[in-house]
Design a protein around this motif. Structure first.
Motif, short mmCIF file in Angstrom:
data_model
loop_
_atom_site.label_atom_id
_atom_site.label_comp_id
_atom_site.label_asym_id
_atom_site.label_seq_id
_atom_site.Cartn_x
_atom_site.Cartn_y
_atom_site.Cartn_z
N PRO A 258 5.51 9.54 -25.37
CA PRO A 258 5.19 10.80 -25.51
C PRO A 258 5.15 11.24 -24.08
O PRO A 258 4.97 11.09 -23.06
N THR A 259 6.15 12.59 -24.18
CA THR A 259 6.46 13.48 -23.13
C THR A 259 7.56 12.61 -22.00
O THR A 259 8.27 13.51 -21.43
N VAL A 260 7.83 11.50 -22.43
CA VAL A 260 9.05 10.98 -21.71
C VAL A 260 10.24 10.80 -22.84
O VAL A 260 10.34 10.28 -23.76
N LEU A 261 11.40 11.69 -22.34
CA LEU A 261 12.46 11.93 -23.20
C LEU A 261 13.87 11.32 -22.60
O LEU A 261 14.06 11.48 -21.44
N LEU A 262 14.29 10.29 -23.23
CA LEU A 262 15.51 9.84 -22.79
C LEU A 262 16.78 10.62 -23.09
O LEU A 262 16.89 10.98 -24.36
N LEU A 263 17.83 11.18 -22.29
CA LEU A 263 19.00 11.93 -22.55
C LEU A 263 20.20 11.30 -22.42
O LEU A 263 20.24 10.81 -20.97
N HIS A 264 21.07 11.09 -23.16
CA HIS A 264 22.45 10.52 -22.74
C HIS A 264 23.18 11.51 -21.93
O HIS A 264 23.18 12.73 -22.24
N TRP A 265 23.78 10.99 -20.67
CA TRP A 265 24.25 11.89 -19.80
C TRP A 265 25.87 11.18 -19.46
O TRP A 265 25.90 10.45 -18.88
N GLN A 266 26.63 12.05 -19.96
CA GLN A 266 28.06 11.72 -19.85
C GLN A 266 28.47 12.94 -18.50
O GLN A 266 28.43 13.91 -18.50
N ALA A 290 4.25 19.33 -28.80
CA ALA A 290 3.24 19.75 -29.72
C ALA A 290 1.82 20.22 -29.02
O ALA A 290 1.17 20.87 -29.67
N GLN A 291 1.64 19.43 -27.99
CA GLN A 291 0.15 19.73 -27.42
C GLN A 291 0.23 20.61 -26.21
O GLN A 291 -0.64 20.40 -25.67
N GLY A 292 1.42 21.01 -25.90
CA GLY A 292 1.74 22.21 -24.79
C GLY A 292 2.01 21.18 -23.60
O GLY A 292 2.06 21.95 -22.46
N ARG A 293 2.23 20.10 -23.64
CA ARG A 293 2.70 19.18 -22.49
C ARG A 293 3.93 19.29 -22.25
O ARG A 293 4.93 19.24 -22.87
N PRO A 294 4.52 19.44 -20.72
CA PRO A 294 5.74 19.67 -20.56
C PRO A 294 6.54 18.26 -20.91
O PRO A 294 5.91 17.15 -20.79
N LEU A 295 7.77 18.32 -21.13
CA LEU A 295 8.76 17.04 -21.28
C LEU A 295 9.18 16.59 -20.16
O LEU A 295 9.75 17.35 -19.33
N ASN A 296 9.17 15.33 -19.82
CA ASN A 296 9.80 14.57 -18.79
C ASN A 296 11.24 14.10 -19.34
O ASN A 296 11.28 13.03 -19.87
N ILE A 297 12.35 14.49 -18.84
CA ILE A 297 13.57 14.23 -19.14
C ILE A 297 14.25 13.14 -18.56
O ILE A 297 14.54 13.44 -17.20
N ALA A 298 14.42 11.90 -18.72
CA ALA A 298 15.06 11.04 -17.90
C ALA A 298 16.91 11.07 -18.67
O ALA A 298 17.06 10.45 -19.76
N THR A 299 17.73 11.26 -17.69
CA THR A 299 19.06 11.12 -17.91
C THR A 299 19.52 9.82 -17.67
O THR A 299 19.63 9.18 -16.52
N ILE A 300 20.30 9.35 -18.79
CA ILE A 300 20.97 7.92 -18.52
C ILE A 300 22.32 7.86 -18.55
O ILE A 300 22.72 8.10 -19.64
N PRO A 301 22.85 7.53 -17.52
CA PRO A 301 24.56 7.95 -17.58
C PRO A 301 25.10 6.90 -18.64
O PRO A 301 24.48 5.74 -19.04
N ALA A 302 26.35 7.71 -19.27
CA ALA A 302 27.00 6.90 -20.27
C ALA A 302 27.71 5.82 -19.94
O ALA A 302 27.83 5.61 -18.58
N PRO A 303 27.98 4.80 -20.51
CA PRO A 303 28.91 3.84 -20.28
C PRO A 303 30.36 4.46 -19.49
O PRO A 303 30.69 5.53 -19.74
#
Length: 387
Positions: A258-266, A290-303
């Motif tokens: 919860p609140t930790v989101l992985l993002l594919h990063w090209q 949904a509970q009003g907490r901010p998302l923490n986005i971790a960008t993971i570089p693509a292959p």
């Protein structure tokens, strides 16, 4: 290779690109909504389907065998951590154990697609007030419409409703029928009321003609405890093309917790997913759950690999398969593999990272998460003496 953590802040997106909808929550004391679990919640078992000899699996015996070995490898890795049930076409019953260890139970069952996460049901668990004869929370099963990914050429599978019926009978799950067309990769959830959904898939005129965002949101809310839907335009470029399923968002984003989101990063501007990653980040920055907490986005570089024989690749490190105590992750024999696996180990803290060769899976147009369907564990309701 590195990862960038972006705490939600001011957003740069245009208001027309996304919807931040919070659905009305019932009184928690009387809320009887079924719970839509996150992938990382405790699991009772994993379901897989052994690939049949179809054109999508390969045009030669070697190619079909390569697909079966890839599926079997995932089944074996999962079986080290939790029970696995393998659906096998009756025609393949006599040869399946040349690929899969006999310790893995198999169920002879006619089915169409080996992408059980995409074509199968979505499991839920019941509220505390709804328990079975053994005192455990009831198991639910959202049975959505499946129409071959909007009748995409080469992916014109049947609904696999017989498979869903078999699974409901074996698990005792309450089967809840929906008129919405949905695949399991078209959304991801944090397990605490937040869903990130694919507009390309859920608002596809070939899937849900005439449906609006609001209708989709209300359908989620009708059957589950989802209270907020965050919309993204779709998934990766390869998936939008003729060799893809048309909008699976779990190749682009996934919740590690919860609140930790992985993002594919090209990061390479020559790859079309560079713009996809940029757009997704712009839409997600400033979002809350949904509970009003901010998302923490971790960008993971693509292959580092940009193309294969079909064009720009859609390989993704965020499309992972969590199991009890571990997470099965893709390996592409790419120079970025080790760095990505270290990031995933940190994101899925406390779980063992299990890399599996994923090229043969991606060659069939899907990711490793699409191979397994999670059946959640059902906690028992505390007894009066325990309380």
């Amino acid at each position: 290779m590195g990862v960038v953590l972006r705490h939600a802040g001011s957003s740069r997106r245009g208001s027309s690109l996304t919807a931040r909808t919070v659905l009305t929550r019932k009184d928690p004391m009387t809320d009887l909504s079924w719970h839509l679990p996150a992938d990382t919640e405790p699991q009772e078992r994993m379901w897989l389907s052994f690939p049949r000899a179809t054109a999508l699996m390969g045009s030669t015996p070697w190619e079909i065998s390569a697909a079966r070995r890839a599926w079997a490898r995932i089944a074996h890795e999962v079986a080290d951590f939790e029970p696995v049930t393998l659906l096998v076409d009756p025609a393949d019953r006599t040869m399946v154990h040349t690929y899969v260890d006999p310790i893995v139970p198999v169920i002879p069952q006619r089915f169409d697609s080996p992408f059980i996460r995409l074509t199968g049901p979505v499991f839920t668990t019941g509220p505390e007030a709804k328990v079975d004869a053994n005192g455990r929370r009831a198991l639910g099963m959202m049975d959505f419409v499946f129409n071959g990914f909007g009748r995409r050429p080469g992916l014109d599978y049947l609904s696999d409703s017989v498979v869903t019926g078999t699974m409901a009978q074996m698990t005792g799950a309450t089967r809840q029928l929906s008129l919405m067309t949905l695949e399991g990769g078209a959304f991801v959830t944090d397990g605490e009321g937040t869903v990130i959904a694919s507009e390309a898939a859920l608002l596809d005129p070939a899937r849900n003609p005439g449906w609006s965002r609001r209708q989709v949101e209300l359908e989620f809310h009708r059957y589950t405890d989802v209270r907020k839907v965050i919309w993204l335009p779709g998934g990766l470029t390869r998936d939008a093309g003729p060799r893809g399923t048309g909008g699976m968002v779990d190749q682009l984003v996934n919740f590690a917790s919860p609140t930790v989101l992985l993002l594919h990063w090209q990061d390479d501007p020559s790859h079309p997913d560079h713009a996809v990653s940029q757009t997704a980040l712009e839409l997600l920055q400033g979002e809350t759950d949904a509970q009003g907490r901010p998302l923490n986005i971790a960008t993971i570089p693509a292959p580092s690999t940009l193309t294969d024989r079909h064009g720009p690749v859609g390989w993704s490190y965020v499309n992972v398969l969590p199991v009890n105590g571990a997470v099965v992750v893709p390996s592409f024999e790419d120079e970025h593999d080790d760095g990505a696996h270290q990031v995933l180990e940190a994101a899925f803290w406390g779980r063992k990272v299990i890399p599996v060769p994923a090229r043969q899976v991606y060659e069939r147009g899907v990711g490793i998460r699409h191979v397994g369907l999670t059946q959640p564990a059902r906690p028992a309701r505390p007894t009066a003496s325990a309380a």
